[in-house]
Structure formats: C-alpha cells, structure tokens
Design a protein around this motif. Structure first.
Motif, PDB file in Angstrom:
ATOM      1  N   ARG A  35      -5.164 -13.710   4.716  1.00 29.95           N
ATOM      2  CA  ARG A  35      -6.074 -12.568   4.645  1.00 29.95           C
ATOM      3  C   ARG A  35      -7.209 -12.836   3.653  1.00 29.95           C
ATOM      4  N   VAL A  36      -6.884 -13.458   2.525  1.00 28.03           N
ATOM      5  CA  VAL A  36      -7.909 -13.797   1.537  1.00 28.03           C
ATOM      6  C   VAL A  36      -8.902 -14.790   2.145  1.00 28.03           C
ATOM      7  N   PHE A  37      -8.401 -15.744   2.928  1.00 32.62           N
ATOM      8  CA  PHE A  37      -9.271 -16.705   3.621  1.00 32.62           C
ATOM      9  C   PHE A  37     -10.296 -15.976   4.486  1.00 32.62           C
ATOM     10  N   TYR A  38      -9.889 -14.863   5.081  1.00 33.13           N
ATOM     11  CA  TYR A  38     -10.790 -14.056   5.908  1.00 33.13           C
ATOM     12  C   TYR A  38     -11.463 -12.943   5.102  1.00 33.13           C
ATOM     13  N   GLU A  39     -11.632 -13.204   3.800  1.00 32.96           N
ATOM     14  CA  GLU A  39     -12.414 -12.379   2.892  1.00 32.96           C
ATOM     15  C   GLU A  39     -11.890 -10.961   2.708  1.00 32.96           C
ATOM     16  N   GLN A  40     -10.568 -10.807   2.808  1.00 32.23           N
ATOM     17  CA  GLN A  40      -9.928  -9.544   2.480  1.00 32.23           C
ATOM     18  C   GLN A  40      -9.436  -9.630   1.040  1.00 32.23           C
ATOM     19  N   PRO A  41      -9.365  -8.509   0.345  1.00 30.57           N
ATOM     20  CA  PRO A  41      -8.858  -8.562  -1.030  1.00 30.57           C
ATOM     21  C   PRO A  41      -7.378  -8.956  -1.051  1.00 30.57           C
ATOM     22  N   SER A  42      -6.997  -9.721  -2.045  1.00 30.99           N
ATOM     23  CA  SER A  42      -5.595 -10.108  -2.182  1.00 30.99           C
ATOM     24  C   SER A  42      -4.749  -8.854  -2.377  1.00 30.99           C
ATOM     25  N   ASP A  43      -3.690  -8.742  -1.582  1.00 28.22           N
ATOM     26  CA  ASP A  43      -2.793  -7.586  -1.672  1.00 28.22           C
ATOM     27  C   ASP A  43      -1.409  -8.029  -1.199  1.00 28.22           C
ATOM     28  N   GLU A  44      -0.617  -8.539  -2.135  1.00 30.45           N
ATOM     29  CA  GLU A  44       0.690  -9.086  -1.791  1.00 30.45           C
ATOM     30  C   GLU A  44       1.636  -8.022  -1.249  1.00 30.45           C
ATOM     31  N   LYS A  45       1.544  -6.792  -1.765  1.00 28.54           N
ATOM     32  CA  LYS A  45       2.406  -5.713  -1.277  1.00 28.54           C
ATOM     33  C   LYS A  45       2.080  -5.384   0.177  1.00 28.54           C
ATOM     34  N   LEU A  46       0.805  -5.305   0.500  1.00 25.87           N
ATOM     35  CA  LEU A  46       0.390  -5.038   1.878  1.00 25.87           C
ATOM     36  C   LEU A  46       0.867  -6.156   2.807  1.00 25.87           C
ATOM     37  N   ALA A  47       0.673  -7.393   2.373  1.00 25.86           N
ATOM     38  CA  ALA A  47       1.101  -8.540   3.185  1.00 25.86           C
ATOM     39  C   ALA A  47       2.601  -8.491   3.435  1.00 25.86           C
ATOM     40  N   TYR A  48       3.365  -8.202   2.390  1.00 28.34           N
ATOM     41  CA  TYR A  48       4.825  -8.126   2.518  1.00 28.34           C
ATOM     42  C   TYR A  48       5.221  -7.007   3.477  1.00 28.34           C
ATOM     43  N   LYS A  49       4.619  -5.842   3.322  1.00 28.22           N
ATOM     44  CA  LYS A  49       4.934  -4.695   4.185  1.00 28.22           C
ATOM     45  C   LYS A  49       4.593  -5.002   5.648  1.00 28.22           C
TER      46      LYS A  49
END
Length: 191
Positions: free
Chosen positions: A23-37
């Motif tokens: 997601r960060v590669f595609y210029e989204q803010p880093s959000d580990e909780k969102l990614a995990y969910k």
C-alpha cells in the motif's frame, strides 16, 4: 528452500506487513492496523486467494492476491489478479514471475476461464513482466471507477438541502430525513 504456498491464518501477521508495504508503494499512508484487519478479513471470510513466497525461516518476501469474479458476456468464472508485491530488496530474483505462474496454474487447475489484471500506466516493469507471460493489453475496453463515498456525501447534502428548503412542508422534511437516515444506515454497514 523457499516455496510458494497458499496463505492461511498462520501467515496473517507477516502477510499484513507485506500488504502494508504494498500500500505504501502505491502512495497510501502506512497503516499496519488497517493492513492487518484487511488481510485477516479476506482470509477468514475466504474472500480472496493469496499465495506467498515463503523463506525457510517463515519470512515472506512477496505475495499475489486473487479475487473470484465472473464474465457475464462469456458466462464464465474468472480471477482478478489484484495485488502483486515483492519486497524491494528481493526484486529481480524472479519471485514476481513465480507468483504470477502460481496464479495462472491455480486458475487453470480450478477451471477459471482467465486471469485479469490492471496496472498503473507508468508501471513499465510490471507491464514487461505481464507481457512476457502472454498477458494481452486490452485495447477494446476502457476501465472506469466510481467513488461511492462521493455519492453518499452528495445524498447527505441533498437531504440537508431538502430539509432546510422544505418551506415548512412536512413532506420535504420527511423525505430529507429519510435520505439522511438511509445513508447513515449504509455507512454503519460499511464500517
């Protein structure tokens, strides 16, 4: 020996780490909780098929995520190859190609008619990989997208407008309130 396997609940933490990097590669803010969910929901609900490139140590270095869909015109099942990611330091080692091969093998073994994907116009490395694997650029159809959140905001504004400009008429107020409640109910379902 590294291997490609289908991800399950045991891979969620490590896969979520990679998904956040994707997601960060595609210029989204880093959000580990969102990614995990997000990854947890896809795997727990069996809503996607994810293959991972796993090292002997259990570390994941790449993944491909597929979603099932249909082609109504051809009346067949298809797979959407939505996500492909390989960690920066492991690129150029053929991991992406191996993940793509795994996806196409899975599609063939499970009687999907085809795999479809889209990519950024400036993703020339990805395009080169896809074309080397015999993916064909679709020059017949255009791809459109609609941000549904925009529609909700518009309906909210319209509902408020109807309420405020109903000139004391109960029907206008009721319609506006009903629109506002309907959008709020949809929002509560989506969160």
């Amino acid at each position: 020996m590294p291997k490609i396997i289908r991800a399950d609940q045991n891979h969620i933490a490590e896969l979520a780490r990679l998904f956040n990097l994707y997601r960060v590669f595609y210029e989204q803010p880093s959000d580990e909780k969102l990614a995990y969910k997000f990854i947890t929901e896809r795997i727990d609900k069996d809503e996607s098929i994810v293959f991972v490139f796993e090292e002997h140590s259990g570390k994941l270095n790449g993944f491909v995520q597929l979603y099932t869909s249909f082609c109504s015109v051809s009346a067949v099942s298809i797979l959407i190859l939505y996500d492909l990611y390989v960690e920066q330091e492991r690129r150029g080692e053929g991991i992406g190609r191996r993940l793509m091969d795994c996806a196409s093998e899975f599609a063939e073994l499970n009687a999907y008619a085809r795999l479809e994907l889209s990519t950024a116009k400036d993703n020339h490395i990805g395009q080169s990989l896809y074309e080397s694997l015999d993916y064909e650029l679709d020059d017949e159809f255009l791809h459109y997208s609609l941000d549904v959140k925009w529609i909700h905001n518009w309906v909210r504004k319209y509902a408020l407008y109807v309420i405020l400009h109903s000139s004391g008429g109960k029907n206008g107020e009721i319609i506006g309130i009903m629109l506002f409640i309907a959008v709020r109910n949809v929002d509560s379902i989506n969160t």
